[in-house]
Design a protein around this motif. Sequence first.
Motif, PDB file in Angstrom:
ATOM      1  N   ALA A 199     -25.684   0.607 -22.734  1.00  0.00           N
ATOM      2  CA  ALA A 199     -24.505  -0.199 -22.402  1.00  0.00           C
ATOM      3  C   ALA A 199     -23.230   0.620 -22.624  1.00  0.00           C
ATOM      4  O   ALA A 199     -22.303   0.581 -21.804  1.00  0.00           O
ATOM      5  CB  ALA A 199     -24.478  -1.473 -23.235  1.00  0.00           C
ATOM      6  N   ARG A 200     -23.178   1.357 -23.720  1.00  0.00           N
ATOM      7  CA  ARG A 200     -22.003   2.203 -24.008  1.00  0.00           C
ATOM      8  C   ARG A 200     -21.824   3.271 -22.923  1.00  0.00           C
ATOM      9  O   ARG A 200     -20.702   3.530 -22.472  1.00  0.00           O
ATOM     10  CB  ARG A 200     -22.130   2.871 -25.370  1.00  0.00           C
ATOM     11  N   GLU A 201     -22.934   3.889 -22.514  1.00  0.00           N
ATOM     12  CA  GLU A 201     -22.856   4.908 -21.462  1.00  0.00           C
ATOM     13  C   GLU A 201     -22.313   4.312 -20.164  1.00  0.00           C
ATOM     14  O   GLU A 201     -21.478   4.920 -19.496  1.00  0.00           O
ATOM     15  CB  GLU A 201     -24.243   5.501 -21.201  1.00  0.00           C
ATOM     16  N   LEU A 202     -22.788   3.132 -19.828  1.00  0.00           N
ATOM     17  CA  LEU A 202     -22.323   2.466 -18.605  1.00  0.00           C
ATOM     18  C   LEU A 202     -20.837   2.145 -18.681  1.00  0.00           C
ATOM     19  O   LEU A 202     -20.093   2.364 -17.715  1.00  0.00           O
ATOM     20  CB  LEU A 202     -23.120   1.183 -18.371  1.00  0.00           C
ATOM     21  N   VAL A 203     -20.390   1.634 -19.826  1.00  0.00           N
ATOM     22  CA  VAL A 203     -18.976   1.276 -19.989  1.00  0.00           C
ATOM     23  C   VAL A 203     -18.107   2.530 -19.932  1.00  0.00           C
ATOM     24  O   VAL A 203     -17.079   2.546 -19.259  1.00  0.00           O
ATOM     25  CB  VAL A 203     -18.759   0.488 -21.304  1.00  0.00           C
ATOM     26  N   ARG A 204     -18.515   3.592 -20.620  1.00  0.00           N
ATOM     27  CA  ARG A 204     -17.730   4.836 -20.608  1.00  0.00           C
ATOM     28  C   ARG A 204     -17.606   5.388 -19.182  1.00  0.00           C
ATOM     29  O   ARG A 204     -16.529   5.814 -18.768  1.00  0.00           O
ATOM     30  CB  ARG A 204     -18.386   5.884 -21.499  1.00  0.00           C
ATOM     31  N   LYS A 205     -18.717   5.366 -18.468  1.00  0.00           N
ATOM     32  CA  LYS A 205     -18.697   5.881 -17.097  1.00  0.00           C
ATOM     33  C   LYS A 205     -17.758   5.047 -16.229  1.00  0.00           C
ATOM     34  O   LYS A 205     -16.968   5.580 -15.461  1.00  0.00           O
ATOM     35  CB  LYS A 205     -20.116   5.853 -16.527  1.00  0.00           C
ATOM     36  N   ARG A 206     -17.839   3.746 -16.356  1.00  0.00           N
ATOM     37  CA  ARG A 206     -17.005   2.854 -15.545  1.00  0.00           C
ATOM     38  C   ARG A 206     -15.537   2.956 -15.942  1.00  0.00           C
ATOM     39  O   ARG A 206     -14.651   2.843 -15.090  1.00  0.00           O
ATOM     40  CB  ARG A 206     -17.510   1.420 -15.710  1.00  0.00           C
ATOM     41  N   LEU A 207     -15.258   3.164 -17.227  1.00  0.00           N
ATOM     42  CA  LEU A 207     -13.876   3.271 -17.700  1.00  0.00           C
ATOM     43  C   LEU A 207     -13.136   4.439 -17.046  1.00  0.00           C
ATOM     44  O   LEU A 207     -11.925   4.362 -16.818  1.00  0.00           O
ATOM     45  CB  LEU A 207     -13.838   3.436 -19.224  1.00  0.00           C
ATOM     46  N   ARG A 208     -13.861   5.501 -16.736  1.00  0.00           N
ATOM     47  CA  ARG A 208     -13.218   6.679 -16.131  1.00  0.00           C
ATOM     48  C   ARG A 208     -12.545   6.337 -14.802  1.00  0.00           C
ATOM     49  O   ARG A 208     -11.557   6.964 -14.423  1.00  0.00           O
ATOM     50  CB  ARG A 208     -14.234   7.800 -15.947  1.00  0.00           C
ATOM     51  N   SER A 209     -13.074   5.350 -14.108  1.00  0.00           N
ATOM     52  CA  SER A 209     -12.509   5.000 -12.801  1.00  0.00           C
ATOM     53  C   SER A 209     -11.571   3.798 -12.873  1.00  0.00           C
ATOM     54  O   SER A 209     -11.132   3.295 -11.844  1.00  0.00           O
ATOM     55  CB  SER A 209     -13.645   4.694 -11.816  1.00  0.00           C
TER      56      SER A 209
END
Length: 181
Positions: free
Chosen positions: A120-130
Amino acid sequence: MPRLNAETLAELTPQERAKRAKEVCFDLLAARPRTKDELRQALRRKGFDEETRETILGKLDTAGLVDDEAFAEVWVRSRHTHQGLARSALVAELKRKGVDAEVAARAAGEVGRDLEEQRARELVRKRLRSMSGLDEATAVRRLLGMLARKGYPQGLSYAVVREELREAGNESTLLDEAVQD
């Protein structure tokens, strides 16, 4: 080889029907692993009678070519790793594919709470970049929505989004207020 339909199948001997059913199953299994129920449905769509379907599926099961438990384990690993799905979403997908609920739950249980939170953290971090140009409320809503669609529990989603926004430098007062309400 003539196209399969109920009329052509009726003209075949039981041995020929079994051979054709086996060929259909092997073709499907060559593309990717399948559950027993997926093969059963494919044979039904092609017009094979129940006796032929169950005989062939029994033989494939005995030969170890169809194993719902092994399928579920591989499916869980793949979908969690590549799609980021949480345990509840994985169980639901497996049930839709005809895997027994207990087998599905056991396979999804391999994804522990720590692994689920990490993904979940990986998904949020990836999405936050955009999401750099978005206001905080929109970012929070979109992040929570993304995690919800992937089956993550609400409490875990709130905690992960709040912590990741803080780490990214966005003090999330909106999320804190939403949790308190």
